[in-house]
Design a protein around this motif. Structure first.
Motif: not given
Length: 294
Positions: A12-15, A30-31, A64-66
């Motif tokens: 969440g903080s990264a996004q 994240i990965e 993230t991976i669509n």
């Protein structure tokens, strides 16, 4: 439960900070989160709160991976989980509101308009349904997010007259909550409203909204909104037939910023010999920046 919360915080903080432009080191972090044992099996979530974090994280992973369908399924599971446990909403309504708006946005992007309307209605009526009295700040957040999504819906379905009427009512409400809504949120609202009014061919109103964006130019967040607003103001004045203002506005806006589009206008405006050439120039310009403004 605490471990799930830590994972949610990492993602969440990264996004929030980087969006889709996360540095490589953050992306790898994240990965690594997606490889956690906690996310490998739903049964690892032993409590209601842990299950909520699990569903939310899985939804983020699919985004993230669509994989939008899987993401929506996970988001819907999370939203319904909260609805079935009203004490969670009464304890912290923000989780319900945030998850509802995320789900509504996902339905909208897929063209699932009935589902979009249903979820938006659920979120909008949370106070009366769950017998809560939200503070003015939270009401302001709900109003802004709802308006943003509704305008996106009206744009996507080309219901510009209906959307314009809705926007005018929303503006009054937004400004009545002005003290409770941050300057950055108000600025973002005016930016969105200006772009929508251009699409709705309400050019004078577009200029008014976009000028308000520039009033908030000292804000450090969303500085690109200042720049794009200037481009959109030029388009609006062109559509209004204010040909004589364009050169002056171009010079006024082209201050310390190195902006190729304004140079593009400056160089080409003087060489235009016909209305046909002029329309072609602004057609190109509009294609570049009208989408960015909406």
């Amino acid at each position: 439960e605490l471990d799930y919360l830590k994972l949610s915080f990492v993602v969440g903080s990264a996004q929030y900070k980087y969006g889709q432009l996360s540095p490589e080191i953050i992306k790898k972090k994240i990965e690594k989160t997606w490889e956690s044992k906690l996310l490998s099996n739903r049964k690892e979530a032993k409590s209601l709160y842990a299950l909520g974090h699990y569903s939310n994280l899985i939804a983020l992973h699919y985004q993230t991976i669509n994989k939008p369908r899987q993401a929506i399924a996970a988001m819907l599971e999370y939203f319904e989980l909260i609805k079935k446990n009203p004490f969670l909403i009464q304890k912290n309504p923000f989780y319900f509101i945030a998850s509802g708006f995320n789900l509504a946005a996902a339905f909208l992007s897929r063209g699932a308009y009935d589902e979009f309307a249903r979820v938006l209605k659920d979120v909008s009526e949370f106070e009366s349904v769950y017998k809560l009295k939200a503070n003015p700040k939270l009401r302001g957040i709900v109003l802004e997010k709802k308006t943003r999504l509704k305008l996106a819906y009206f744009s996507k379905t080309s219901k510009f007259e209906e959307g314009y009427a809705y926007l005018m009512e929303s503006e009054k409400l937004m400004e009545s909550f002005n003290r409770e809504i941050s300057a950055d949120v108000m600025k973002s609202f005016y930016f969105l409203a200006g772009g929508f009014c251009l699409l709705a061919k309400r050019f004078r109103t577009a200029v008014n909204f976009l000028n308000k964006v520039l009033v908030y130019s000292k804000s450090e967040l969303f500085m690109d909104e200042n720049l794009i607003s200037k481009y959109l103001i030029l388009i609006a004045h062109y559509e209004l037939g204010h040909r004589e203002l364009l050169e002056d506005l171009n010079e006024l806006f082209n201050s310390h910023e190195s902006v190729e589009p304004l140079e593009f206008l400056k160089n080409k405006l003087g060489g235009i010999k016909s209305k046909t050439e002029e329309k072609k120039l602004f057609s190109e310009f509009r294609k570049l920046y009208l989408k960015s403004g909406n």
